[in-house]
Design a protein around this motif. Structure first.
Motif, PDB file in Angstrom:
ATOM      1  N   TRP B  79      -5.115  -0.535  -0.703  1.00  0.00           N
ATOM      2  CA  TRP B  79      -4.879   0.948  -0.673  1.00  0.00           C
ATOM      3  C   TRP B  79      -4.175   1.668  -1.974  1.00  0.00           C
ATOM      4  N   GLU B  81      -1.774   1.089  -5.373  1.00  0.00           N
ATOM      5  CA  GLU B  81      -0.231   0.826  -5.443  1.00  0.00           C
ATOM      6  C   GLU B  81       0.440   2.022  -5.985  1.00  0.00           C
ATOM      7  N   SER B  82       1.787   2.094  -5.712  1.00  0.00           N
ATOM      8  CA  SER B  82       2.457   3.116  -6.132  1.00  0.00           C
ATOM      9  C   SER B  82       2.754   3.023  -7.612  1.00  0.00           C
ATOM     10  N   ASP B  88       2.442  -2.530  -3.286  1.00  0.00           N
ATOM     11  CA  ASP B  88       0.942  -2.017  -2.563  1.00  0.00           C
ATOM     12  C   ASP B  88       1.381  -1.259  -1.580  1.00  0.00           C
ATOM     13  N   VAL B  89       0.590   0.033  -1.577  1.00  0.00           N
ATOM     14  CA  VAL B  89       0.758   1.055  -0.451  1.00  0.00           C
ATOM     15  C   VAL B  89       0.233   0.448   0.986  1.00  0.00           C
ATOM     16  N   ASP B  92       3.593  -1.180   2.135  1.00  0.00           N
ATOM     17  CA  ASP B  92       4.767  -0.301   2.528  1.00  0.00           C
ATOM     18  C   ASP B  92       4.298   0.340   3.552  1.00  0.00           C
ATOM     19  N   TYR B 292       9.471   7.925   2.796  1.00  0.00           N
ATOM     20  CA  TYR B 292       8.567   7.485   1.932  1.00  0.00           C
ATOM     21  C   TYR B 292       7.788   8.791   1.271  1.00  0.00           C
ATOM     22  N   ALA B 296       7.412  10.185  -2.352  1.00  0.00           N
ATOM     23  CA  ALA B 296       6.062  10.235  -3.068  1.00  0.00           C
ATOM     24  C   ALA B 296       5.752  11.710  -3.774  1.00  0.00           C
ATOM     25  N   GLN B 303      -0.975   7.585  -4.731  1.00  0.00           N
ATOM     26  CA  GLN B 303      -1.432   6.719  -3.719  1.00  0.00           C
ATOM     27  C   GLN B 303      -0.692   6.524  -2.480  1.00  0.00           C
ATOM     28  N   PRO B 304       0.562   6.532  -2.497  1.00  0.00           N
ATOM     29  CA  PRO B 304       1.100   6.763  -1.079  1.00  0.00           C
ATOM     30  C   PRO B 304       0.891   7.917  -0.248  1.00  0.00           C
ATOM     31  N   GLY B 307      -2.585   7.420   1.126  1.00  0.00           N
ATOM     32  CA  GLY B 307      -2.422   6.317   2.176  1.00  0.00           C
ATOM     33  C   GLY B 307      -2.058   7.035   3.473  1.00  0.00           C
TER      34      GLY B 307
END
Lengths: 301, 337
Positions: B79, B81-82, B88-89, B92, B292, B296, B303-304, B307
């Motif tokens: 998914w 990455e931040s 990796d999202v 997380d 989170y 973000a 990305q987060p 996600g």
């Protein structure tokens, strides 16, 4: 056969006067609902505060970010009814000056969302077929994710600030209106008077705007009223997160965020803006609840 | 139509919606007027460094290619990455999601336990005092900004009264139970660790209570409305006529009919509260998706955010499917309709 006496039925003089009669009856029922009258009174109070804010606020310039280094973090006192914040601004003045902003934010969001939603819903319900399918699938996409999450994503993408927040929230708020309008249009489309209008050759636009939508107004207005409070809440939430209004704008949610670090020792910084939000949302909820009774008799029996 | 086909069809209908959602979140992340790469690479990054960043994250490709890559990643469990933490999202999300799920589920349970009885009482005493009280109370509480109420409750119950912890899922010194589900209450029960169970329950209670207020009003309202409707059905009159006690009629026959509508509203509320949890978590330092998501979104780390939106979409769809299945089981007319 003897002449029968003509039976006099009192007919409304025109469609318009019949509608007025309905409105008058509705107003009477709304007035007899004490809670919604209380909500209306609260809202009128809020609007008056917003209009006369510069007169009511003892230090209106604090809303623009004027600082008062000598009076930082003062508890509520005679000079500062709600106390002062970390740079000595009068909380009372800022809450009062923020009232108009909150009303504007709610109004813009609801009007935008209604415009988009009613248009899409009306087209969808009236056209039917593939267009209906397409529009409803798009609506579904927006409804798959809770509004707040999408609003956060869109507002973040557009950039911090109160205008972008309003756009972001409106863009996630319309699907409810679209669904509602579509269902109303779907049932109204089958009514005999619509068929009659079609039969005498009225155009689609005329049928939608003159015959269908006027009859769909009540539920839409109920939704606008009940949603108003929640739109204000959502905008405040984005302000609280830090995505919405930026300092020194006296936006209530951002003010709570400001006061968070000082809570609970300097409790007044966050407490009063929170109460202001509550008053605004509560008044709209009371009004919306009352309107629902008036316009949709089935909901309250 | 048998029930298995009904369920499969319901699942198949969700797939295009989720594809649409991925297109939507992708589009949102690409309309960014801000400069996420510039933010992530730091203020002193040269154009070459930014270029390297773009290449690394595939931002130099045409949009349709970027989307297809993103979609392929979603399906294969990558998914993205931040931009910031380089984590990796999906990992997380795996870490943070159970905390949010636990909080939301607890809140939905509390809202149901408060809202359904309030609705039943309202309907039984329709237009009398208890009805009005329930109505005013539910509107009263739903009007508070949840994050504000969370601060107040945290101070009252956590600091002044000392009845509940002021935040987090567990005290620092208590090790979390071995993770099976990531839900501390369930994990500790699996381990038969009742101390940890009680401690995490105490941590959970106040945040979940505050969160539940958001759902209280709508659950009360729908329960009341469908109870009132059910009470006017002919079978109720008949049952009263043959002398079945009112209470038995209410709980055995009317409530069961009325609950079908309530179930829909409860499942809708699950989605809303899952979003509301974002705000509550930041107050109670609850290590879920909320903090989170906020971090973000403030740093344009897309990305987060994408996600989280996709995760919420999937969870919400699953809940809706489950609701429809429950519906279909409870009411065969829907299944065959």
């Amino acid at each position: 056969m003897a002449d029968l006496p003509a039976i006099e039925v009192e007919k409304p003089k025109s469609a318009r006067s019949a509608r007025w009669e309905n409105i008058a009856r509705g107003l009477y029922r709304f007035r007899s609902n004490k809670l919604s009258m209380l909500g209306l009174a609260m809202l009128i109070f809020i609007v008056l505060v917003a209009i006369f804010a510069p007169v009511i606020a003892p230090y209106p310039e604090d809303a623009a970010g004027k600082t008062r280094v000598t009076a930082r973090l003062q508890p509520p006192s005679e000079d500062f009814a709600f106390g002062t914040d970390k740079i000595g601004r009068d909380i009372f003045s800022r809450v009062v000056m923020g009232t108009g902003l909150a009303l504007q934010v709610g109004t813009v969001i609801i009007l935008l969302a209604t415009t988009i939603g009613v248009t899409i819903g009306a087209i969808s319900g009236y056209a039917g077929g593939w267009l209906d399918d397409l529009l409803m699938r798009v609506t579904d996409i927006f409804l798959t994710v809770p509004a707040l999450v999408l609003a956060i994503a869109i507002s973040a993408a557009l950039g911090k600030g109160i205008i972008n927040t309003m756009i972001g929230i409106s863009l996630v708020w319309w699907p409810g209106f679209a669904r509602l309008t579509r269902s109303l249009v779907l049932s109204l489309r089958e009514e005999p008077f619509v068929e009659a209008a079609y039969g005498i050759g009225a155009g689609h636009l005329r049928i939608i705007f003159r015959h269908i939508l006027p009859n769909a107004v009540s539920p839409i207005i109920i939704k606008m009223t009940t949603d108003f409070g929640f739109a204000v809440l959502t905008a405040a939430a984005l302000g609280f997160i830090g995505l919405g209004a930026q300092p020194p704008t006296p936006e209530w949610g951002a003010m709570i965020n400001d006061g968070r670090r000082y809570f609970p020792d300097e409790w007044w910084i966050a407490t009063f803006p929170g109460l202001a939000i509550w008053l605004m949302v509560f008044s709209w909820n009371l009004i919306g609840d009352g309107l629902r009774d008036v316009l949709d008799p089935r909901s309250r029996r | 139509m048998n029930i298995r086909f009904y369920i499969l069809r319901r699942i198949a209908l969700v797939i295009p919606t989720l594809i649409g959602l991925s297109i939507l979140t992708f589009s949102i992340s690409r309309i960014v007027p801000g400069d996420p790469v510039g933010l992530a690479a730091g203020p002193r990054a040269t154009e070459e460094i930014k270029e390297a960043f773009r290449r690394e994250f595939g931002l130099d490709q045409p949009l349709p290619i970027q989307y297809l890559r993103y979609m392929a990643g979603l399906l294969s469990g990558d998914w993205g990455e931040s931009l910031y933490t380089r984590r990796d999202v999906i990992n997380d999300l795996r870490v943070f999601w159970p905390a949010t799920l636990e909080l939301t589920t607890a809140a939905v349970i509390i809202a149901t336990l408060l809202g359904v009885p309030a609705g039943v009482i309202s309907a039984m005493y329709r237009n009398r005092l208890p009805d009005h009280v329930a109505r005013v109370l539910s509107l009263f509480f739903v009007s508070f900004p949840s994050f504000w109420l969370a601060m107040i409750f945290q101070t009252w119950f956590g600091r002044d009264l000392g009845m509940f912890p002021i935040g987090k899922r567990l005290p620092v010194l208590v090790p979390p139970p071995a993770s099976t589900t990531g839900l501390f209450l369930i994990d500790s029960l699996i381990q038969l660790d009742f101390d940890t169970f009680l401690i995490s329950l105490r941590h959970l209670f106040i945040p979940a209570l505050v969160l539940s207020f958001g759902a209280f009003a709508s659950i009360t309202r729908i329960t009341r409305a469908s109870m009132v409707e059910a009470l006017e059905k002919d079978f109720v009159r008949m049952e009263r006529a043959i002398g079945i006690p009112y209470r038995i009629i209410i709980f055995k026959y009317v409530l069961r009919n009325a609950l079908i509508a309530t179930i829909t509203v409860i499942s809708l509320n699950f989605g809303w509260l899952m979003a509301g949890a974002i705000l509550i978590e930041t107050i109670f330092d609850w290590p879920g998706l909320g903090i989170y998501a906020v971090e973000a979104s403030l740093s344009l780390d897309f990305q987060p955010i994408m996600g989280i939106a996709i995760l919420y979409g999937v969870v919400f769809s699953v809940i809706n499917i489950l609701t429809d299945i429950v519906y279909g089981v409870l009411d065969p007319r829907i299944r065959y309709g």
